[in-house]
Scaffold this motif. Sequence first.
Motif, PDB file in Angstrom:
ATOM      1  N   VAL A 111       7.922   8.408 -10.166  1.00 53.74           N
ATOM      2  CA  VAL A 111       6.389   7.418  -9.867  1.00 53.74           C
ATOM      3  C   VAL A 111       4.781   8.606  -9.727  1.00 53.74           C
ATOM      4  N   THR A 112       4.094   8.465 -10.449  1.00 49.27           N
ATOM      5  CA  THR A 112       3.023   8.964 -10.314  1.00 49.27           C
ATOM      6  C   THR A 112       2.025   8.800  -9.503  1.00 49.27           C
ATOM      7  N   ILE A 113       2.005   9.016  -8.127  1.00 49.69           N
ATOM      8  CA  ILE A 113       0.905   8.669  -7.419  1.00 49.69           C
ATOM      9  C   ILE A 113      -0.673   9.029  -7.413  1.00 49.69           C
ATOM     10  N   HIS A 114      -1.311   8.374  -6.977  1.00 48.50           N
ATOM     11  CA  HIS A 114      -3.060   9.200  -6.937  1.00 48.50           C
ATOM     12  C   HIS A 114      -2.702   9.351  -5.208  1.00 48.50           C
ATOM     13  N   ILE A 115      -2.675   9.564  -4.629  1.00 50.44           N
ATOM     14  CA  ILE A 115      -2.928   9.323  -3.242  1.00 50.44           C
ATOM     15  C   ILE A 115      -4.769   9.206  -2.909  1.00 50.44           C
ATOM     16  N   GLU A 116      -5.246  10.915  -3.509  1.00 48.03           N
ATOM     17  CA  GLU A 116      -6.393   9.910  -2.440  1.00 48.03           C
ATOM     18  C   GLU A 116      -7.527   9.031  -3.153  1.00 48.03           C
ATOM     19  N   GLU A 117      -7.271   8.132  -4.093  1.00 48.64           N
ATOM     20  CA  GLU A 117      -8.000   7.514  -4.682  1.00 48.64           C
ATOM     21  C   GLU A 117      -7.043   6.141  -3.826  1.00 48.64           C
TER      22      GLU A 117
ATOM     23  N   GLU B 137      15.080  -5.996  -0.233  1.00 49.61           N
ATOM     24  CA  GLU B 137      13.908  -6.605  -0.509  1.00 49.61           C
ATOM     25  C   GLU B 137      12.478  -6.705   0.294  1.00 49.61           C
ATOM     26  N   GLY B 138      12.049  -7.024  -0.196  1.00 55.82           N
ATOM     27  CA  GLY B 138      10.148  -7.720   0.615  1.00 55.82           C
ATOM     28  C   GLY B 138       8.821  -6.643  -0.048  1.00 55.82           C
ATOM     29  N   ASN B 139       7.354  -7.421   0.106  1.00 59.35           N
ATOM     30  CA  ASN B 139       6.401  -6.282  -0.219  1.00 59.35           C
ATOM     31  C   ASN B 139       5.851  -7.049   0.871  1.00 59.35           C
ATOM     32  N   ALA B 140       4.229  -5.835   0.720  1.00 51.80           N
ATOM     33  CA  ALA B 140       3.179  -6.021   2.133  1.00 51.80           C
ATOM     34  C   ALA B 140       3.126  -8.003   1.651  1.00 51.80           C
ATOM     35  N   ASP B 141       3.127  -8.832   0.001  1.00 60.38           N
ATOM     36  CA  ASP B 141       3.062  -9.930   0.537  1.00 60.38           C
ATOM     37  C   ASP B 141       3.279 -10.971   1.937  1.00 60.38           C
TER      38      ASP B 141
ATOM     39  N   THR C 247      15.248   5.430  -1.283  1.00 59.60           N
ATOM     40  CA  THR C 247      15.193   5.787  -2.750  1.00 59.60           C
ATOM     41  C   THR C 247      14.622   7.170  -2.936  1.00 59.60           C
ATOM     42  N   ASP C 248      15.095   7.848  -4.108  1.00 68.15           N
ATOM     43  CA  ASP C 248      14.561   9.338  -4.218  1.00 68.15           C
ATOM     44  C   ASP C 248      12.943   8.753  -4.327  1.00 68.15           C
ATOM     45  N   ASN C 249      12.657   7.822  -5.081  1.00 66.95           N
ATOM     46  CA  ASN C 249      10.960   7.312  -5.228  1.00 66.95           C
ATOM     47  C   ASN C 249      10.131   6.792  -3.876  1.00 66.95           C
ATOM     48  N   GLN C 250      10.998   6.406  -3.200  1.00 66.34           N
ATOM     49  CA  GLN C 250      10.339   6.136  -1.654  1.00 66.34           C
ATOM     50  C   GLN C 250      10.083   7.393  -1.054  1.00 66.34           C
ATOM     51  N   PHE C 251      10.854   7.947  -1.365  1.00 64.99           N
ATOM     52  CA  PHE C 251      10.923   9.358   0.261  1.00 64.99           C
ATOM     53  C   PHE C 251       9.693  10.152  -1.135  1.00 64.99           C
ATOM     54  N   LYS C 252       9.737  10.303  -1.921  1.00 68.19           N
ATOM     55  CA  LYS C 252       8.345  11.423  -2.312  1.00 68.19           C
ATOM     56  C   LYS C 252       7.248  10.987  -1.996  1.00 68.19           C
ATOM     57  N   SER C 253       7.392   8.814  -2.817  1.00 69.02           N
ATOM     58  CA  SER C 253       5.460   8.438  -2.285  1.00 69.02           C
ATOM     59  C   SER C 253       5.779   8.634  -0.406  1.00 69.02           C
ATOM     60  N   LEU C 254       6.670   8.855   0.052  1.00 66.77           N
ATOM     61  CA  LEU C 254       6.013   8.725   1.885  1.00 66.77           C
ATOM     62  C   LEU C 254       5.743  10.480   1.909  1.00 66.77           C
TER      63      LEU C 254
ATOM     64  N   ASN D 271      13.117  -3.837  -5.151  1.00 70.19           N
ATOM     65  CA  ASN D 271      13.405  -5.132  -4.890  1.00 70.19           C
ATOM     66  C   ASN D 271      12.143  -6.292  -4.577  1.00 70.19           C
ATOM     67  N   GLY D 272      11.289  -5.779  -5.354  1.00 70.61           N
ATOM     68  CA  GLY D 272      10.084  -7.240  -4.618  1.00 70.61           C
ATOM     69  C   GLY D 272       8.744  -6.833  -4.953  1.00 70.61           C
ATOM     70  N   SER D 273       8.827  -5.018  -5.050  1.00 76.01           N
ATOM     71  CA  SER D 273       7.997  -4.426  -5.527  1.00 76.01           C
ATOM     72  C   SER D 273       8.739  -2.654  -6.365  1.00 76.01           C
ATOM     73  N   GLY D 274       7.723  -2.186  -7.091  1.00 72.07           N
ATOM     74  CA  GLY D 274       7.652  -1.229  -7.281  1.00 72.07           C
ATOM     75  C   GLY D 274       9.052  -0.152  -6.577  1.00 72.07           C
ATOM     76  N   ASN D 275       9.634   0.494  -7.204  1.00 72.70           N
ATOM     77  CA  ASN D 275      10.782   1.356  -6.217  1.00 72.70           C
ATOM     78  C   ASN D 275       9.636   2.551  -6.519  1.00 72.70           C
ATOM     79  N   GLY D 276       9.161   3.268  -4.749  1.00 76.43           N
ATOM     80  CA  GLY D 276       8.066   3.924  -4.644  1.00 76.43           C
ATOM     81  C   GLY D 276       6.739   3.584  -4.496  1.00 76.43           C
ATOM     82  N   GLU D 277       6.566   3.047  -5.063  1.00 84.92           N
ATOM     83  CA  GLU D 277       5.370   2.239  -5.010  1.00 84.92           C
ATOM     84  C   GLU D 277       4.061   1.703  -3.854  1.00 84.92           C
ATOM     85  N   ILE D 278       3.426   2.219  -3.426  1.00 85.68           N
ATOM     86  CA  ILE D 278       2.425   2.223  -2.657  1.00 85.68           C
ATOM     87  C   ILE D 278       1.799   1.098  -2.314  1.00 85.68           C
TER      88      ILE D 278
END
Length: 199
Positions: A35-41, A64-68, A141-148, A94-101
């Motif tokens: 997952v490519t993340i642009h945190i500052e933006e 599963e779930g997401n912000a909505d 997940t690995d992607n969640q942890f990287k994003s976090l 499951n509900g949003s992307g794997n690692g999606e913020i």
Amino acid sequence: MKIVERHVIIFSIVMFITATGLFIYLPFLSVEREVTIHIEELCRVDVEENEWEYVVLHHSATEEGNADNFDRYHREEKKWSHGLAYHFVIGNGNGSGNGEIEVGDRWKKQIHGAHTANMDLNRISIGICLVGNFEEDNGPTDNQFKSLTSLVAYFSKRYNIPNSHIVKHSQVLQKGTACPGKNFPYRQLIKEISALQPL
């Protein structure tokens, strides 16, 4: 052309098409894609920033779930006028992307969260929820942890938040909770955040 030669040619064409299709499909077989993340933006806001002092870590305790989904639940069931209790939600696929913020309205408006029973802490803490049940199931997940890790490292630097102020929901003095679960890799997170901090 002999029958045998024709069969060999047809077989070769079929194998080529199969191999090409598999080659095209293989990238989609991977469960964990980078997952490519642009945190500052992602964290940029159009209002005056709050002086955040803590980061509080949560799990959704759902598979599963997401912000909505969570926003709807908090508005309709909890009757919270600002909706989503957290500032950020990190998906598990499951509900949003794997690692999606996903960025909540509370962050965009720089207002208090509703993610702990301690309102004083809610006013000065950034609430981050990872989708998943880390008490019953495996950790993020690995992607969640990287994003976090990226998100918390950014806040740590931007708001000068020490590691001692990066806490699990269960560490907050309030009614007992296991959140974010026994399988949440808290020590690993703090270790990685520390490695990213300047000496």
